[in-house]
Structures are given as C-alpha cells and as structure tokens.
Design a protein around this motif. Structure first.
Motif, mmCIF file in Angstrom:
data_model
loop_
_atom_site.group_PDB
_atom_site.id
_atom_site.type_symbol
_atom_site.label_atom_id
_atom_site.label_comp_id
_atom_site.label_asym_id
_atom_site.label_seq_id
_atom_site.Cartn_x
_atom_site.Cartn_y
_atom_site.Cartn_z
ATOM 1 N N ALA A 1 78.803 43.288 61.009
ATOM 2 C CA ALA A 1 79.894 43.282 60.793
ATOM 3 C C ALA A 1 80.385 42.688 59.461
ATOM 4 C CB ALA A 1 80.526 42.286 61.900
ATOM 5 N N THR A 2 81.278 43.064 58.909
ATOM 6 C CA THR A 2 81.831 42.615 57.645
ATOM 7 C C THR A 2 82.690 41.449 57.859
ATOM 8 O OG1 THR A 2 83.854 43.968 57.807
ATOM 9 C CG2 THR A 2 82.021 44.903 56.592
ATOM 10 N N GLU B 1 87.690 41.446 55.048
ATOM 11 C CA GLU B 1 87.900 42.714 54.632
ATOM 12 C C GLU B 1 88.417 43.602 55.791
ATOM 13 O OE1 GLU B 1 83.749 44.177 53.808
ATOM 14 O OE2 GLU B 1 84.447 46.316 53.650
ATOM 15 N N THR B 2 88.166 43.035 57.069
ATOM 16 C CA THR B 2 88.761 43.479 58.083
ATOM 17 C C THR B 2 90.372 43.837 57.982
ATOM 18 O OG1 THR B 2 87.150 42.729 59.644
ATOM 19 C CG2 THR B 2 88.915 43.742 60.696
ATOM 20 N N GLN C 1 91.767 43.321 55.277
ATOM 21 C CA GLN C 1 92.270 44.449 54.306
ATOM 22 C C GLN C 1 92.169 45.873 54.346
ATOM 23 O OE1 GLN C 1 89.217 45.131 51.348
ATOM 24 N NE2 GLN C 1 90.734 44.585 49.561
ATOM 25 N N PHE C 2 91.109 46.227 55.422
ATOM 26 C CA PHE C 2 91.158 47.677 55.768
ATOM 27 C C PHE C 2 92.220 48.139 56.602
ATOM 28 C CE2 PHE C 2 89.725 50.658 58.907
ATOM 29 C CZ PHE C 2 89.239 51.626 58.331
ATOM 30 N N TRP C 3 92.439 47.230 57.693
ATOM 31 C CA TRP C 3 93.659 47.700 58.478
ATOM 32 C C TRP C 3 94.899 47.968 57.580
ATOM 33 C CZ3 TRP C 3 92.232 50.505 62.358
ATOM 34 C CH2 TRP C 3 91.349 50.225 62.862
ATOM 35 N N ALA D 1 85.468 47.148 47.904
ATOM 36 C CA ALA D 1 85.174 46.573 48.952
ATOM 37 C C ALA D 1 83.745 47.019 49.329
ATOM 38 C CB ALA D 1 85.954 46.442 49.987
ATOM 39 N N ASN D 2 83.352 48.070 49.227
ATOM 40 C CA ASN D 2 82.149 48.832 49.477
ATOM 41 C C ASN D 2 81.002 48.387 48.627
ATOM 42 O OD1 ASN D 2 82.432 49.814 52.257
ATOM 43 N ND2 ASN D 2 83.612 51.381 51.441
ATOM 44 N N PHE E 1 89.095 50.315 48.143
ATOM 45 C CA PHE E 1 87.932 50.210 49.171
ATOM 46 C C PHE E 1 86.653 50.488 48.507
ATOM 47 C CE2 PHE E 1 91.008 52.072 52.770
ATOM 48 C CZ PHE E 1 91.312 50.772 53.208
ATOM 49 N N GLY F 1 94.480 50.705 54.912
ATOM 50 C CA GLY F 1 93.863 51.896 55.459
ATOM 51 C C GLY F 1 95.483 52.637 55.910
#
Lengths: 99, 294, 646
Positions: B10-11, B15-16, B18-20, B59-60, B56, B23
């Motif tokens: 899991a990150t 980041e979660t 941020q992703f949502w 982030a990756n 992203f 995204g």
C-alpha cells in the motif's frame, strides 16, 4: 491504496480519449484526444515501472513523449495544410476516398 | 515521497488522498477535452489533465518524467496546439451533432467494451504487492535514467533523435509555400477592386454611429441596423460580434413614437417616413445595407 | 524386298505434299506429277507382286517395320506394314485403278483452275487407302481409315462453291464419324482383351477370347464397315457423295474406298469366325443393303445416283459374302476386284456422257447416244454386261459364286439369303438395262441446258453457254483410254480369276476357304441366275425399250416415289435422329442456361450483392475506419484475455 489504481485510471483515460477520437470531427480536437491516449499509456508505463522496481518503463514513457512530440509537429503541419486548401478542419470533409 | 518501501502493498495515505482528488480532476479534464464545443476549451482541459498526470509521475517516482511532462507536454506541445487552434480553428464552436449513422452507438459499445476489458484484465491480474523504485532510484532518478538511455537504449535514443529532425524538416516542408507568382502591387490591387466593383472605398470603421467604438461592435447604418461589414472578419467568423444596436433601435422607435403622438399621426405613416428617409440617405449606404444583409 | 513396301504409301504422300504445298507454280505441271507418282506406286506394287508370285503360298507375307509410333508402357503402337496376298490384291486394285483415273482426270478436269489441288487430294487419297490396306495393326489402319475419310470429304466438297456439294461433304463426314466411332471402340476392346492390336497376335489369339467379346468387337467392326461402305443403316451419304467430280465417284465412291468395309471384315475374319451372332448381323446388313441399293437404283433418273445405288447394292453382295465366313471371303474379295473394274468403267463412261452432254445427268434427257459416242457406248456396254452377270464376263463369275455361297450357308438362312441374292441379281439386271436403254438407245431427248438457273461447275463442258443444245461428241483420248483398259478388266478379270480357281488358291492362305454344303448344285444356281437375269432384262425392255420414254418422269407408284427419295432414308434420319437430337440439345441448352449458368450467375450475384452492402462500410470517413480498428483491438484483447483465462 495499491498503485494498481493508477492503472485503472490509465484505462479510463485511454477509453475516454479513444471515444473522443471517434466522436469529434475537429481534427485538432481529435489530435488532442490522441495525445490523451498516449498520456494514459505513459501513466501505465510509469506505474508498471514502480511496481516492478526497474526504470525501463520510464524509459519507454520517455521515448513515447519524444515520438509524440514528433507526431504532433507533423500532424499539426498536415492539419494546417488541409485547412489552407479546404478551409475546414473537419475530418469528415476529407472523405474523398469513398466509393 | 522520496523514500519508498522496497516491497509494499500500500502507498501512503497522503498519496491515496492525492490520487483520489487529482484523479477526479484528470477524468473531468479528459471528459472536458472530449465534450467541449470549442477547441480552445478542449486544449485547456487537456493541459489540466496533463499537469495532473505530471503530478502522478512524480508520485510514482518518475521525477524526470514529471518535469519533462510539464515542460514538454504542457508547456511546448499544448502551446503548439493552442497556436494551431488560433491559426485555423477560429471558426465558431463545433457542432456536436453526430452526422455518421450509428457512429455514436458503435463508439459507446467499443469504448465501454474496451474499458471494461482493460479494467477486467487489470483486476484479473491480481497485483497485490509492488516493488517500488527505492533501489532503482538510489543513485538519483535522472542519473539512473541517463545510464539506461546511454547504454541499453542508446540506439533507440539516436533513432529518436533522427526522428525528431525528420519531423521538424517534414513540418517545414509541409507548411512551406513557395511563391510562384509576383505579389500584386497596391496599384494593381486597387485596380482589381474597382474592376470587381464590390467595395470600392475602404471598409467602414466599427463604431460609426454606435454608442461604443470597440472593435467587436458593428457600426450602425442610418436606419439603426448594425452592419457586420464594419467588424474584423476573424471576429465575424468566430461569431464574436457584440450587438448593441438593439438599444439604438429601441431608442429610435421610442423617439418616433413620441413625435407621432405629438403630431397625432399613425405609426404606419411614421414608418413610411422612416423608409423614405433611408432612401434619401444616398446610394452608398443603401448598397452597404444590402451587402450586410448578404 | 520388303524394304520398298513403304514406298507404296510414301510416293503418293510425297505427291500430295508437293502438290498441296507447292502453290501456283505447279499449276501447269502438277497433274503430271500426281499421275507419275500414282503410276510409280503402281509399279512398286507390281514389282512386289512379281516378287510375291516367286515364293510359295505360305511364305508370301512380307513385313516392314519402320518405327515405334507410340511406345507407352504396355501400350505399343508401331508404324509397320504387312503385305500379304489380301493386301497385295488391294494394292494392285487401288494403285492400278487409281492411276487410270488420274489419267482420266487429266482430261476431265482440264478446265478447272484448281486442278493441281484436285490431284493433290487424289494422291492423298491413294496414300491413305494404301496405308489402310498394308498396315499391320488396327491403329495404323485407323489412320488410313481416317485419311480416306478426309480425302473423301475434301473431294466430295471439291466444288465447294456449290452449297449442295458442301452439304454432301459434311453429310458424308458426319455419317462416317458414326462408323469411325465403332472402329475406335473395336480397337479399344481389342486392346483390353488381347493387350495388343497388331493383326498377327490379335487374329491368332482370337479363338481364346469369349464369344461375347468377339461378338462385341465384331459388331463394332461391322458398324465401322457400314459407315465406310455405305451399308444400311449408315448408307445415306453415298447418294449425295455424287456431288463430287465424276472421277472421284469412280475411284473413291465405287471402286476403292467404299470397299474398305469389306476389307476390314475379311481381314478380321478370325474374329467373325468366332462370333456367329456378329456374322448373322453382317449377312443381314449385306442382304438388306443389296436389295435397298438395287431398289433405289431402279428409281433414280440421275445417272450417277443410279450407279451409286448400284454400288451400294454390289457392296451389299460383298458384305453378304464376307459375312458367310470362310465360304465367302474369297468371293467377296473377288467380286470386289471385278466390281472395281466394271463399276469404275461405268462411272467413267457416265462421266464421258456428261462431258458430251453439257453436264446433264438426267437420263431421261439422254437417248440414242450410241451413234455419237461409240467408244463410250462400247466400254459402258461391256461394263453393263459385266455387272448384270452376262455369262463369261467378270460379274458372272464373281456374283454367281456369291449366290452359290449364300445357298451354301445352309438351313433356312441359306434359302433366305440365296433368294435375296437372286432377287438382287434380277433387280440389278433391270435397273442396269434401264440405264443402258435410257442413255444409249431410243430417240434423242436432248434439251437445251438450263445453265443460267443452275450454273454447273463441271469444267469439262466445252460450250457451257446457257440454253444451248448439247453437241454429243466422243471424249479425248486421255479419257477413253482408261475406259478401254477398265473394259478389258471388266471382260476378262473374272474369267482369269476363275481359271483353275487361281484367285481362290491365291487368297486361301490368308482368308482360309471351305466349301459349304449347298442344297443346290452349282449348275442349278447358275441356271437360276440366268433365268432371273433374263426376266429382269425383259421387264426393263418392256418398259423402256419398246415404247418412247417421257422426258419428265411420271408420278410412279408409291414404291417408286419412295425409292426416288432414297427409300425415305433422310426422312427417317431426320425423324429418328435429328429431331430428337435437336430437342436434346435445346433441353441441354436450357439446362445449361437455367441450372449451370444459374448457379454460376447466382453465386456471382450473391457475391455482388454482398459486396454492394459491404462496400457501404467503405464510406471514406476516417472515424468509421477508426471505429472498426478500435473494435478490432477490443476483440483482440478479449481473445487474449480469454486465452489466458482458459
């Protein structure tokens, strides 16, 4: 969160871009949608790079960007040419090769 | 963000989140690209999506790509797009009405099917854990990429260089137009204009008889109707003409009303008088009115 | 000595090649070249004959092997010749009569601008006919058989500008094709039965094969013989073949080619000996044809057609004799030779008469010609006496023997055949007397030639002017000399052959011979023949000699009218063969159009329609193509995932 979500996002963006290519008639917008699809692919590559722990995915994404830049240059030049001669940027107008 | 676990499932929570958040923005931008009526809006939406993607990338762990994405894509390519949009796509908004029979339906079927298949495939792969780029980026992301590019991928790199040069030359060749005849002199142009007899004097300036003198407001003819001929053709074809002649017309109508009441005449006669006035106004303006109507 | 056998074929073949390829520069000399080569062939034959006489009876067969023609595995066809007494007889007849007719043609065809070509065809015919009789296997015989058919076709249609001649040539060719089919089937049967088709092995092992096979081969050979020799039921072409120049009628359609069927049956005697049913068919055909031809001959007013009927009838005699088996083979050949002399003489005489009468062929417009054409009269008369069997002349010896042999067949068959042969002899006497009386006796019935209506191409006519009265005159020497020679043959050949039974002893080693058990003595048969001969002549005299002959033919009885139409042979063929054939063809054409073409066109139309609909996919819009591409990509991914899942 698992990075696999990035992949889902990439799939979604790719599909949206593809639908745009098929729906839009303005050649420039179609081209933008193609770029969107390419970017979705790049996102997938980068995510894979992270998941596998090596940088080859990023290299591929890098090359994709280079090729996309070249493509944009040539593609836009073509669009300009078509617009000059036909005064229209609609992809449907360039349908002379039909029966 | 700089240090990531070697093998994790899991990150980080940040980041979660941020992703949502981002995204959602990315998907909205993509939809905006596809659905905007105006090419400029599409381009801006796409630029937004690309910036989100740059984030992203960062982030990756793809720091170099993230920066390149912003500089090259969002900065260079998207600006190129905007230039071209300004150059050629200045017509009025695209119609989103579909002209090809069944194209929408097929697109929906194919797009949905394709997306479902991809997502099903990714889900089916059951990727529970991931390695992370901690080891790979140990010597620095840029250095590691450079090491790969100049060793393992050196041929591909050289070939892409050639490709870029070819593309640049190609674009030049495609857009370059050789002048094959002498440019007409001003005298010749004037003679041609007189010979065609369409518009002998210079075009009228905007804002004549108007309340405003902005370039996008057409001048008014003596009877109060706006003449589009007074507006720049680019604005005309973009449909960006601001029409304020309605006020002038209503003012005129009120004035006539008042004078009619005072002179106790019928409105029909008043209108007839106005028409007569138009006729007295001389040939030049009459011709201009017809042209504007065209 | 056997090395020169090939020359018999090679010389006339060379003549044909030179004359037909030589072009106009040979127009002035070509006929001499053709005649000299035919005569040389005869000389070679005579040398071989002298050589053959110098050897004993069983030792006379000569063989010459030239080369292997078609060597394919077990199948082996050679170009090889076999010259025995039977072949020798034919060679001498063919080349001898052939040479005489070449000489005759020099005069007869003098004014025809295509004379060189005519002689080329004649030489071609000689080569093919000699090849037919000296081949040592059936396949090479078949080559000669087709060669004479070709030459016959070319010569019947020699005056191809006349539609009647062109039609007659086609008719002869097509009817012959039916017979040729029989021969080819017979050869195939031989090959499957015996593994070879060379005369020697086939005839030697004929006794080993089953009777059924032999009957089948025999019937097929009979069919071939019927076609070539104009026997019932394939007789219809011979009458029309008289459209050809008269020398052709004499050589091909009287003396030589039409006797090829007799040769074939005699040569294949061993096969027929083992197949009584086939023999019965042969004698039936012979008996029917001899009466058929005789009746037709009685009714015709055209002198050539009357003689053609006679030819048919006489060949019927030969076939009848050949069908009797060893009793009759020798007499069949003997009659063939004597018939070759007198019938050729009669035809040449007829040609001479036509030559003098502006190409008139209707006997009712002749009459009293004996004073104007003495040589023709005498030679024709000798031929006439020979054919009716006047005692002492050729026909008497050979025909009498055949009638005798027919009775000797024994049993009811023998009586019926003998009676038919006797009846035939009586009718022969009748119609030949009729021809003689109408042509040379009685008052003159000449009429102006109706040449404007019917421009005849007989080039011998000196004064072919329209509406001119004919001036009968004797023919030139080149025409009379062959007639005189043939008249000598007509008079003396039969007696010479019968002296000490020399012909019998000559042929016996090849054909075999047996004396039947005749229920009647030879003297009785001879007396009976004489009696019917007198009756026939007397009736003819009563009808045509005593009272004047009408120039236009009377309506006549039903039989006469039928006989004038060749006993309705063409009507029969039309009803029985042509009409059903046409219906069949139409049916097949309809079937072809509706079913075969229907399937083909339907397939094409289906594909066309499908393509027309598929073509709509090619609308030129890049977006449509992109949809297809995208859909294809989706399907590929689906397939990949499915494969993974499975």
């Amino acid at each position: 969160m698992n990075p696999v979500n990035y992949l889902y996002l990439a799939a979604l963006l790719f599909s949206i871009g593809a639908a745009g290519v098929l729906i839009r008639r303005n050649a420039i917008v179609v081209f933008m949608c193609v770029e969107l699809m390419l970017n979705a692919c790049n996102l997938a590559f980068v995510t894979f790079s992270r998941m596998h722990g090596n940088l080859d995915g990023q290299i591929i994404a890098f090359f994709t960007m280079v090729v996309a830049a070249a493509e944009v240059v040539v593609g836009l030049a073509i669009i300009v040419m078509i617009f000059r001669s036909r005064h229209s940027a609609s992809v449907d107008d360039a349908s002379l090769m039909k029966l | 963000m700089s240090t990531l676990a070697a093998a994790a499932s899991a990150t980080s929570t940040a980041e979660t989140v941020q992703f949502w958040l981002l995204g959602t923005v990315a998907v909205l931008g993509a939809l905006g690209t596809v659905l905007s009526k105006k090419a400029v809006h599409s381009a801006l939406c796409l630029a937004g999506t690309m910036i989100v993607l740059a984030v992203f990338y960062l982030a990756n762990g793809a720091y170099f790509l993230g920066i390149v994405q912003v500089v090259v894509y969002t900065g260079a390519i998207m600006m190129l797009f905007l230039f071209v949009v300004m150059l050629v796509g200045v017509t009025a908004a695209d119609s989103l009405k579909e002209t090809l029979k069944g194209q929408r339906l097929l697109t929906a079927v194919c797009g949905l099917g394709f997306g479902v298949l991809l997502i099903a495939g990714i889900g089916h792969a059951s990727l529970r854990s991931f390695t992370g780029l901690g080891d790979a980026n140990a010597g620095g992301n840029v250095q590691s990429l450079a090491a790969l590019i100049f060793t393992k991928y050196v041929f591909a790199f050289e070939i892409t260089g050639a490709l870029l040069i070819t593309a640049a030359v190609g674009a030049m060749v495609l857009t370059h137009r050789e002048r094959i005849e002498r440019a007409a002199t001003q005298r010749e142009q004037a003679a041609a204009r007189v010979r065609s007899g369409k518009q002998v004097p210079p075009l009228p300036a905007p804002g004549v008889y108007a309340r405003h003198n902005a370039v996008d407001i057409p001048g008014l003819l003596p009877d109060g109707t706006p003449s589009e001929l007074t507006v720049n053709p680019t604005l005309r074809s973009r449909g960006q003409i601001r029409d304020v002649s309605g006020e002038a017309l209503s003012d005129l109508a009120a004035l006539e009303q008042r004078s009619a009441e005072r002179l106790e005449r019928g409105t029909g006669e008043g209108r007839g008088g106005r028409n007569g006035g138009t006729n007295d106004n001389g040939n030049g303006n009459g011709a201009r009115t017809e042209e504007a109507a065209q | 000595m056997e090395n020169i056998i090939g020359l018999l074929v090679a010389l006339p073949l060379l003549g044909a090649a030179v004359l037909l390829c030589g072009g106009r520069r040979l127009d002035r000399t070509g006929h001499w070249l053709g005649t000299i080569l035919a005569a040389s062939s005869f000389v070679v034959g005579a040398v071989l004959f002298a050589d053959m006489l110098g050897r004993s009876g069983d030792d006379r067969t000569l063989h010459q092997f030239l080369f292997s023609w078609i060597p394919v595995g077990g199948f082996r066809a050679d170009v090889a010749f076999q010259l025995d007494q039977l072949s020798m007889t034919f060679v001498l007849l063919i080349t001898g009569v052939g040479t005489l007719i070449h000489i005759y043609s020099i005069g007869y065809m003098e004014h025809d601008e295509r004379r060189r070509r005519f002689f080329g065809y004649l030489n071609l015919f000689l080569a093919a006919m000699v090849l037919l009789v000296i081949a040592d296997n059936y396949l090479l015989l078949y080559v000669g058989w087709e060669g004479v058919g070709l030459a016959s076709y070319l010569l019947i249609g020699f005056w191809q500008h006349k539609p009647s001649a062109a039609t007659a040539a086609k008719k002869a060719f097509i009817v012959n094709r039916v017979g040729d089919m029989g021969l080819s089937i017979a050869i195939m049967l031989m090959f499957t039965t015996f593994g070879t088709f060379a005369f020697g092995p086939v005839l030697k092992s004929a006794g080993d094969a089953s009777e059924g096979t032999l009957t089948a081969i025999g019937l097929m050979l009979l069919l071939a013989a019927c076609g070539k020799s104009a026997q019932v039921p394939l007789q219809s072409w011979l009458g029309d073949a008289m459209e050809g120049p008269t020398p052709v009628s004499a050589l091909i359609h009287a003396a030589t080619m039409v006797t090829a069927g007799v040769y074939l049956i005699t040569r294949s005697g061993a096969i027929f000996n083992g197949a009584p049913d086939a023999q019965l068919a042969v004698v039936t055909v012979g008996a029917v044809t001899l009466l058929f031809g005789a009746i037709v001959g009685c009714a015709k007013d055209d002198i050539k057609k009357a003689l053609a009927g006679s030819t048919m009838s006489q060949i019927g005699y030969m076939i009848l004799a050949a069908g009797l088996g060893p009793i009759g083979y020798v007499f069949a050949i003997m009659h063939l030779v004597t018939h070759g002399f007198f019938k050729a003489g009669l035809f040449l005489g007829a040609g001479s008469v036509m030559h003098g009468m502006n190409d008139e062929v209707d006997m009712r417009k002749f009459g009293g010609l004996r004073k104007y054409m003495p040589i023709t009269y005498v030679t024709f008369g000798l031929g006439y006496l020979a054919i009716i069997g006047f005692p002492g002349l050729s026909g008497f010896w050979s025909k009498d023997k055949i009638i005798e042999a027919a009775f000797a067949k024994g049993g009811t068959e023998g009586w019926i055949l003998g009676a038919a042969a006797l009846l035939g002899a009586a009718i022969t006497a009748y119609y030949m007397t009729r021809v003689m009386l109408l042509t040379f006796f009685g008052e003159k019935r000449w009429q102006p030639t109706p040449s404007p209506d019917e421009p005849s191409a007989e080039p011998a006519a000196d004064s072919a002017g329209g509406g001119e009265m004919p001036h009968p005159h004797e023919s030139p020497k080149s025409m009379t000399v062959p007639m005189i020679v043939l008249a000598f043959g007509s008079v003396f050949a039969g007696g010479l052959f019968s002296l000490n039974d020399s012909f019998l002893h000559w042929l016996e080693p090849v054909t075999g011979h047996s004396h039947g058990h005749s229920p009647l003595s030879a003297l009785t048969v001879t007396l009976a023949t004489m009696a019917v001969l007198v009756v026939g002549v007397a009736i003819a005299w009563a009808q045509y000699g005593r009272k004047p002959v009408p120039v236009t033919a009377p309506r006549g009885s039903l039989l006469t009218r039928a006989a004038r139409r060749d006993l309705l042979q063409d009507d029969f063929n039309h009803v029985a063969l042509v009409t059903p054939g046409q219906y069949l063809t139409r049916g097949l054409v309809y079937l072809d159009h509706s079913v075969v073409d229907g399937v083909v066109n339907g397939t094409a139309a289906a594909f066309g329609g499908l393509s027309g609909r598929m073509r709509k996919l090619q609308n030129g819009y890049a977006r449509s193509y992109a949809v297809s591409m995208f859909g294809g990509a989706a399907i590929l991914i689906a397939a990949t995932l499915l494969m993974r899942a499975v």
